[in-house]
Design a protein around this motif. Sequence first.
Motif, PDB file in Angstrom:
ATOM      1  N   LYS A  14       0.818  -1.207   0.000  1.00 33.02           N
ATOM      2  CA  LYS A  14       0.000   0.000   0.000  1.00 33.02           C
ATOM      3  C   LYS A  14       0.856   1.262   0.000  1.00 33.02           C
ATOM      4  N   THR A  15       2.028   1.176   0.578  1.00 32.96           N
ATOM      5  CA  THR A  15       2.970   2.296   0.569  1.00 32.96           C
ATOM      6  C   THR A  15       4.353   1.763   0.242  1.00 32.96           C
ATOM      7  N   ASP A  16       5.196   2.619  -0.317  1.00 31.60           N
ATOM      8  CA  ASP A  16       6.554   2.221  -0.660  1.00 31.60           C
ATOM      9  C   ASP A  16       7.411   3.470  -0.750  1.00 31.60           C
ATOM     10  N   ASP A  17       8.690   3.280  -1.111  1.00 29.91           N
ATOM     11  CA  ASP A  17       9.579   4.420  -1.282  1.00 29.91           C
ATOM     12  C   ASP A  17       8.990   5.391  -2.300  1.00 29.91           C
ATOM     13  N   LYS A  18       9.284   6.651  -2.130  1.00 28.41           N
ATOM     14  CA  LYS A  18       8.789   7.681  -3.030  1.00 28.41           C
ATOM     15  C   LYS A  18       9.164   7.365  -4.475  1.00 28.41           C
ATOM     16  N   GLY A  19       8.194   7.367  -5.345  1.00 28.58           N
ATOM     17  CA  GLY A  19       8.437   7.107  -6.764  1.00 28.58           C
ATOM     18  C   GLY A  19       8.118   5.694  -7.203  1.00 28.58           C
ATOM     19  N   ARG A  20       8.036   4.759  -6.249  1.00 30.10           N
ATOM     20  CA  ARG A  20       7.715   3.378  -6.625  1.00 30.10           C
ATOM     21  C   ARG A  20       6.199   3.183  -6.665  1.00 30.10           C
ATOM     22  N   VAL A  21       5.773   2.233  -7.497  1.00 27.21           N
ATOM     23  CA  VAL A  21       4.343   1.963  -7.616  1.00 27.21           C
ATOM     24  C   VAL A  21       3.861   1.142  -6.428  1.00 27.21           C
ATOM     25  N   THR A  22       2.566   1.262  -6.157  1.00 32.31           N
ATOM     26  CA  THR A  22       1.921   0.571  -5.044  1.00 32.31           C
ATOM     27  C   THR A  22       0.678  -0.152  -5.564  1.00 32.31           C
ATOM     28  N   THR A  23      -0.013  -0.818  -4.653  1.00 32.77           N
ATOM     29  CA  THR A  23      -1.264  -1.458  -5.058  1.00 32.77           C
ATOM     30  C   THR A  23      -2.262  -0.426  -5.565  1.00 32.77           C
ATOM     31  N   TRP A  24      -2.197   0.827  -5.068  1.00 32.64           N
ATOM     32  CA  TRP A  24      -3.113   1.860  -5.546  1.00 32.64           C
ATOM     33  C   TRP A  24      -2.793   2.231  -6.989  1.00 32.64           C
ATOM     34  N   SER A  25      -1.525   2.218  -7.336  1.00 30.28           N
ATOM     35  CA  SER A  25      -1.143   2.440  -8.732  1.00 30.28           C
ATOM     36  C   SER A  25      -1.768   1.372  -9.619  1.00 30.28           C
TER      37      SER A  25
END
Length: 537
Positions: free
Chosen positions: A199-210
Amino acid sequence: MKSINKIIIILLSVTAIAGCKKSFLDRPSNSQISSANFYKTTSDLRLATASLYGGSEWWQFNNEAWLQLGDVLSGTGSFQYNGDLVQLFTRTITGQNGIVTNGWVGLYDVIGQCNGVINAIEQRVASSISPADKNAAIGEAKFIRAVAYYYLAVYWGAVPIIEDNSKLIKNPLVNRNIVSDVYKFITNDLTYAVQYLPKTDDKGRVTTWSAQGMLGKVYLTMAGLGESGGLRNQALLDSAKKYAGNVCKNSGLQLFGQYDPNHQGYYDLFRPQNNDSPESLFSLQWAPGVGYGNGNDIQLYFSPTSAVLPQKQGGWEPLAPTYDLYQMYSAKDTIRRKATIMLNGDHYPELDQADGGYTATGTGLKKHIIGNEKDNNSPTMDGWSSIEHIMILRLADVYLVYAEAILGNNATTSDGDALMYFNLVRTRAGVDPVTVLNATTLRTERRVELAFEGQYWIDLVRYSYYDPVKAVNFLNDQDVNHGRISFTYDPITKTATRDTIAPPSTLPATINSFTLPIPSSELTTDPKLAQPAVPYY
């Protein structure tokens, strides 16, 4: 946590850079990451997937096809002194068109790199790496592969599905696959990404929301495939509503500057200090000083002037916004307009700051024009390496996808959710909310909100899937009404005037206008591409 952009800068500075591929049949480069001794730690996985967000893998499509196919084909912008761009604008496209070739080859280059990472992780990952980390890394690569295939499906329809480029060594000739199977492949990749990305990750990486936002967008596109008469598949509309709605309601994300009382959020969204804001669901990561073929050089070519660029060089093919686009902006829609296109007399204090800012002397592109290395406090930024991270999918897009999915097959809707998320997009920019939605309102809003983000042609192709007659007429009306032409603007009288010089002769649109030709070079390499498409599943 280390941002993905810093990882990419490290990768580019310590590895050999692969040149542009001549064909999608070429094997992906292994110069950066050797799978024989890599994929032993979670850090290795993170480095491998970070390499898929920018650099040489995305350079060809980003710089040589993204805006050209998304916005010149659709009549949003033009440049009359580049033969390939003129072909796009006038619907006289041939298989020798360099932009078409770069788009095809560039996207298959991305796919090849993703395939290499996916297969290496599946086959060689160390047993000490947790299943969650392994699956998340595969999910990243599958998300990016799905995005590349989505562009291919929208632009070319039936295309080859390639999952393992090493198999092309023995069998280099492949058929195209039917477009419904290409979309099925895309949804399979995105469904995997939805399940395994965090659901969250390092800035710039895609997540499940992406992944959920992209999946909603794909289902909305698929809903019209094979339909006609203005109706779409309701089950697929419901899937689009489910995934886009989940992002809208449950991600905790909001539009950048949503509650700024001065309504500057939209304008500031495209300034590089706001790269990878929470509104960005997937952005290409571009680093400064990486050399030709590895960076973002959009502003180098398409800026209306060299005065605001690094070393004051560039602006070779200034994209001119069309009168048709200009007419889409309402009187109150000044913030989005100024952030997107320049008009004579507009002043931009953030550009060429050392000389007191830049005042436009004509019409031109503003979005993606971020200024020089001093304006951006980036000493190594040059013409070939703008530090703007290019947003491929952002939250406002998903809001509008959700609203359109709710509208579905209805002529109008006053649904509360549809209006709320649609109006959040408008009020962020200081534009009055609406009380009812229809297809035309949504299409216009998407054009204005996402202008010069490589999107409008995709919207028109989606339209052509389920209402081909009206979609064809829509394109031809641009020509009849003389909107598909450049214009001048008088800042004193505040009036725009269509140019009197006749635009290049444009062929009437047909339903075939919505499908690009396969590049001639690819047909020469693989004659089977000219054969009828075959099922993949």
